[in-house]
Design a protein around this motif. Sequence first.
Motif, PDB file in Angstrom:
ATOM      1  N   LEU A  10      40.081  41.264  43.957  1.00 34.22           N
ATOM      2  CA  LEU A  10      40.221  42.655  43.518  1.00 34.22           C
ATOM      3  C   LEU A  10      38.926  43.425  43.783  1.00 34.22           C
ATOM      4  O   LEU A  10      37.858  42.827  43.946  1.00 34.22           O
ATOM      5  N   PRO A  11      38.998  44.755  43.824  1.00 31.02           N
ATOM      6  CA  PRO A  11      37.786  45.542  44.096  1.00 31.02           C
ATOM      7  C   PRO A  11      36.680  45.275  43.065  1.00 31.02           C
ATOM      8  O   PRO A  11      36.946  44.880  41.930  1.00 31.02           O
ATOM      9  N   ALA A  12      35.455  45.507  43.487  1.00 28.38           N
ATOM     10  CA  ALA A  12      34.290  45.248  42.633  1.00 28.38           C
ATOM     11  C   ALA A  12      34.343  46.055  41.340  1.00 28.38           C
ATOM     12  O   ALA A  12      33.835  45.606  40.305  1.00 28.38           O
ATOM     13  N   ASP A  13      34.950  47.235  41.362  1.00 25.73           N
ATOM     14  CA  ASP A  13      35.012  48.076  40.163  1.00 25.73           C
ATOM     15  C   ASP A  13      36.359  47.976  39.444  1.00 25.73           C
ATOM     16  O   ASP A  13      36.670  48.788  38.577  1.00 25.73           O
ATOM     17  N   TYR A  14      37.158  46.958  39.781  1.00 23.26           N
ATOM     18  CA  TYR A  14      38.476  46.799  39.161  1.00 23.26           C
ATOM     19  C   TYR A  14      38.328  46.470  37.679  1.00 23.26           C
ATOM     20  O   TYR A  14      37.482  45.663  37.290  1.00 23.26           O
ATOM     21  N   ASP A  15      39.152  47.080  36.863  1.00 20.50           N
ATOM     22  CA  ASP A  15      39.128  46.819  35.420  1.00 20.50           C
ATOM     23  C   ASP A  15      39.862  45.503  35.154  1.00 20.50           C
ATOM     24  O   ASP A  15      41.095  45.457  35.169  1.00 20.50           O
ATOM     25  N   MET A  43      40.917  33.348  36.067  1.00 21.84           N
ATOM     26  CA  MET A  43      40.315  34.610  36.463  1.00 21.84           C
ATOM     27  C   MET A  43      38.803  34.415  36.539  1.00 21.84           C
ATOM     28  O   MET A  43      38.229  33.649  35.749  1.00 21.84           O
ATOM     29  N   ARG A  44      38.180  35.087  37.478  1.00 22.76           N
ATOM     30  CA  ARG A  44      36.718  35.146  37.496  1.00 22.76           C
ATOM     31  C   ARG A  44      36.319  36.580  37.792  1.00 22.76           C
ATOM     32  O   ARG A  44      37.058  37.322  38.446  1.00 22.76           O
ATOM     33  N   GLU A  45      35.147  36.961  37.285  1.00 23.76           N
ATOM     34  CA  GLU A  45      34.744  38.353  37.449  1.00 23.76           C
ATOM     35  C   GLU A  45      33.259  38.491  37.704  1.00 23.76           C
ATOM     36  O   GLU A  45      32.449  37.675  37.271  1.00 23.76           O
ATOM     37  N   ARG A  46      32.959  39.529  38.424  1.00 22.11           N
ATOM     38  CA  ARG A  46      31.566  39.794  38.811  1.00 22.11           C
ATOM     39  C   ARG A  46      30.664  39.960  37.592  1.00 22.11           C
ATOM     40  O   ARG A  46      29.498  39.581  37.625  1.00 22.11           O
ATOM     41  N   VAL A  52      33.028  37.612  43.181  1.00 26.58           N
ATOM     42  CA  VAL A  52      34.193  38.495  43.310  1.00 26.58           C
ATOM     43  C   VAL A  52      34.918  38.619  41.982  1.00 26.58           C
ATOM     44  O   VAL A  52      34.804  37.760  41.111  1.00 26.58           O
ATOM     45  N   ASN A  53      35.690  39.700  41.847  1.00 28.24           N
ATOM     46  CA  ASN A  53      36.710  39.799  40.807  1.00 28.24           C
ATOM     47  C   ASN A  53      37.965  39.162  41.388  1.00 28.24           C
ATOM     48  O   ASN A  53      38.398  39.540  42.487  1.00 28.24           O
TER      49      ASN A  53
END
Length: 197
Positions: A10-15, A43-46, A52-53
């Motif tokens: 998902l995009p870097a700024d994805y919620d 799930m993993r997030e920046r 990556v998200n």
Amino acid sequence: MHALQYEITLPADYDMEIIRERVATRGHLLDHFPGLGLKAYLMRERADGSPVNQYAPFYLWATAAGMNTFLWGPGFQGIVNDFGRPVVQHWTSVAYEEGPATAAPPRVATRRRERLPEGTPPAEAVAEALARHARRAAADGVVASTLAVDPRHWELLTLTLWETPEAPASAGEEDERFQVLHVSQPGRAAIPAGRLW
């Protein structure tokens, strides 16, 4: 057993709260799905240091019929409708173990992918991987772990579920780390332990 995973980057700024909400409201739909051993909603997030998200559910299918019912039915179509059609990676499971923390809900998962060494007979490489996997599955904090092989690319995959919010150092620096948002496990109790042949 068939191991299956798709990754939705998902995009870097994805919620990422959208993913949490998705799992909170839909995750239970596979809690009784026929032919499913377990599904870990990963799930993993920046914000946590991931590059990556990503939403990356991981499945262990006890039957090919269950896997096919999911892939060609409304469950996977929901993913396609919302995110597009992802590449579905799949492996043949060669081992499964419950760990010392088997009764605990998993909070984090680690994934390790490695190529089988060139020039090493496949059976020998898998035997060595089985021995490493048995040691890993016995580590403190392990809920469950599976070892699988993709014979098209000669890749080994180890997916381990841990009870702690952070995977211990014994997980290995090269392991990718994921949050576990939910686990559907209708057939987990029936997954045979140890080598799967």
